[in-house]
Design an enzyme around this catalytic site. Sequence first.
Site, PDB file in Angstrom:
ATOM      1  N   HIS A  11      71.351  19.213 102.761  1.00 42.93           N
ATOM      2  CA  HIS A  11      70.525  19.708 103.847  1.00 42.93           C
ATOM      3  C   HIS A  11      71.157  20.946 104.476  1.00 42.93           C
ATOM      4  CE1 HIS A  11      67.314  20.021 106.617  1.00 42.93           C
ATOM      5  NE2 HIS A  11      68.230  20.458 107.455  1.00 42.93           N
TER       6      HIS A  11
ATOM      7  N   TYR B  21      70.154  25.321 105.550  1.00 41.56           N
ATOM      8  CA  TYR B  21      70.383  26.195 106.692  1.00 41.56           C
ATOM      9  C   TYR B  21      71.263  27.371 106.328  1.00 41.56           C
ATOM     10  CZ  TYR B  21      67.742  23.044 109.386  1.00 41.56           C
ATOM     11  OH  TYR B  21      66.696  22.300 109.840  1.00 41.56           O
TER      12      TYR B  21
ATOM     13  N   HIS C 264      56.278  22.522 100.090  1.00 39.29           N
ATOM     14  CA  HIS C 264      57.001  22.758 101.343  1.00 39.29           C
ATOM     15  C   HIS C 264      58.138  23.764 101.158  1.00 39.29           C
ATOM     16  CE1 HIS C 264      59.301  22.108 104.994  1.00 39.29           C
ATOM     17  NE2 HIS C 264      60.342  21.789 104.249  1.00 39.29           N
ATOM     18  N   PHE C 265      58.993  23.521 100.160  1.00 41.32           N
ATOM     19  CA  PHE C 265      60.154  24.414 100.133  1.00 41.32           C
ATOM     20  C   PHE C 265      59.861  25.765  99.478  1.00 41.32           C
ATOM     21  CE2 PHE C 265      61.551  21.417  96.628  1.00 41.32           C
ATOM     22  CZ  PHE C 265      61.420  22.297  95.582  1.00 41.32           C
ATOM     23  N   HIS C 266      58.705  25.925  98.849  1.00 44.00           N
ATOM     24  CA  HIS C 266      58.352  27.295  98.484  1.00 44.00           C
ATOM     25  C   HIS C 266      57.872  28.089  99.695  1.00 44.00           C
ATOM     26  CE1 HIS C 266      58.857  25.961  94.345  1.00 44.00           C
ATOM     27  NE2 HIS C 266      59.036  27.232  94.063  1.00 44.00           N
TER      28      HIS C 266
ATOM     29  N   ARG D 106      56.625  15.685  91.254  1.00 43.03           N
ATOM     30  CA  ARG D 106      57.367  16.904  90.945  1.00 43.03           C
ATOM     31  C   ARG D 106      58.273  16.624  89.750  1.00 43.03           C
ATOM     32  NH1 ARG D 106      62.230  17.502  95.376  1.00 43.03           N
ATOM     33  NH2 ARG D 106      62.861  19.160  93.954  1.00 43.03           N
ATOM     34  N   ARG D 107      58.949  17.666  89.267  1.00 41.00           N
ATOM     35  CA  ARG D 107      59.967  17.533  88.230  1.00 41.00           C
ATOM     36  C   ARG D 107      59.479  16.808  86.985  1.00 41.00           C
ATOM     37  NH1 ARG D 107      65.695  16.292  91.393  1.00 41.00           N
ATOM     38  NH2 ARG D 107      66.114  18.458  91.805  1.00 41.00           N
TER      39      ARG D 107
END
Lengths: 583, 78
Positions: A235, A239, A386-388, A449-450
């Site tokens: 995580h 950041y 989300h993370f794209h 995913r994956r």
Amino acid sequence: MRNAYVDQFPAEARVVKSAFWSSFLALAIGGIFGLVQALHRTDVLRFIDSTDYYTVLTAHGVLLAITFTIFFLVGIFTWAVTTSLDRGVVDIRFTWSWYVMMVTGTVLVAVAIFSGFLEEPPSILGSELYADVLFTFYSPLQAHPIFYIGLVLFVVGTWLAGFDWFRTWWAWRDENADERIPLPTFMVLTTTLFWYICTLGVALSILAFLLPWSLGIVDSVNPLLTRTLFWYFGHAVVYFWLMPTYVMWYIMLPKLSGGKLFSDPLARVVFVLFLLLSTPLGIHHQYLDPGIAEGYKFIAMTNTMFLLLPSLLTAFTVVASMEHGARQRGGEGYLGWLTALPWRDPVFTGMALAGLMFAAAGFSGMINAGMNINYLVHNTWWVVGHFHLTVGTAVALTFMAAAYWFIPQVTGKELWSRSVALGQVLLWFVGMTFMSNAMHRSGLFGMPRRTAEPQYQNFDFEPAVGTVAEMDAQVALGAVLLVVSLVLFLLNMVLTSFNGTSDSIPDNTYAGTLSGPEDAPEILDNLKLWTAIAVVLVIFAYTLPLASIVESGGLFGPGIDGRQLSLGADLEPALETLREVVA
Amino acid sequence: MSSATERETGDRAVESDSGDIGTVRELGHDEFDPIGTLILIAIYFAILVMLWLFMYFVEFLGNGPTVVGSLATVVGLA
Ligand code: HEM
Ligand SMILES: [Cu+2]
């Protein structure tokens, strides 16, 4: 007289430029693999074997999430420290040495991953050379030792880079004892501190478990332990990508908008909060892992919700600074000022659109963060959507936009085309809207995913709205637009480097502040204090979960007592104490 | 009272180069009131609340609560 970064710090500019180019190269290769994945999964075009899919996906994840982001970061941070302290690094040879170390690590990692494409990968050190372990690389997936060694070199390179920034600051402090740490340097140092804290987790995971396991020194590992150690880092690394982005939003966007940063003290508070809270919440990636008690997951969720605070403070400060700029440029009205912003400047527009995407990601992130709703979307394409938006756009688009300002700064050459640049950032925004939105929706009905082939026999996904074919088409279309955008970006960078040097490069400056450091309590600059609190929080959040994982699954797997191993022998007494604490 | 006309001609024409910001007036800390920011953030919150309500229909209607069971599982005893 031109006063660009390359004129002020020619030696440092060369390192920064090299770091940027390393990052662009990773972006180019990784991005093309993204297209391959999108077309393969949606069955639009399949030219790789599905059995090679994890090789592609590992390359995409590692090259983009680790290599592209972190090389760009070290470039920005070196710029931020030298510019704001108004002095060069202490020893440029040291600076080159960490850069070379990071490059060496990357090359080893890349060789290990790419060898997975060969019909018959060569055998080195007694095992086959491949690393289809995805960018999360926890067991049971196992890579060749060279992959782990490369990772270690890369991370140690970043540690040395952090040391370089610190010692540059120390040298400055000797001559400016009574001054506040300039904001950009403050941001770099707090970020570096939590990077040290969180990377200890992966270092331990690699050196104590994964590397010995892949070398055959130990027979097995405790998969939950390596997962937990990865997410202890996993995580915070998020950041780590985001902080250089925040640096750009705080100290570049206000200037580009024509104004000043609304508040220096608020910015410092935000970075202190990230130092404190980045690490003790990694378990929120493991809501579905059996073997971790719900109470610990609940603590991780609570910490995660606290992190909303710095994000909202950032939204406020950054938007207020843009509004300040717009009003100074003559903007009027409640929202009419928005039209006074410099929308034709690709650097501004790229960063602003990246920020907008980040706001959208705020919603899907809150869904991920909730323990119960997470069950709905865990390991589905929702998360990839989300993370794209976060790393794939908030970070990547900010970096590309920033490059349009930085590359002229570090080369002294004018950007090849500002209009192509503007088109490029818009295209990324549009492409990502298609791809990410469709991914989010696919996740809601459970599309995993994956996986290379998400279609199954005798089973059909049942979306509440729309069809699978329609969503697949949007993903494929989005991916194509993104790659076109990527090509335009790289083209602009390459052609810029063929330009001659120019006299009209803007000065190397960053935004002033409306409310400056004199309004910030001194204690905010007490880095030792914040680091100590951060370490205590980590100890609180992780001691018991780790102890219980080791107790139930063993250090090296269930039933495998660490005692016969030299390494295990040292840990045994400590473990015994932990057991007593837990019991 | 010439500021209004200056503003007309002053701003967008000098559309920014990344270095040149086209300022037509200086606003200090006390003259600046970020009302527009407040409005934008209020809109954002409203969207978030709407999406949360929507989420309630997607996830919860017709399903029981999914995570927290008995106290024993919360503290890791079961
Ligand atoms: C060129 C535009 C891009 C396209 C078309 C693209 C496409 C994709 C697709 C389709 C997946 C899902 C694979 C699967 O779940 O089976 C994926 C995963 C991923 N992407 Fe991207 N992507 C792009 C850019 C980026 C960028 C810029 C980043 C980060 C800076 C990024 C980071 C990741 C990561 C970390 C994963 C997860 C890998 C894993 O599951 O191990 N992508 N991408
Ligand atoms: Cu996280």
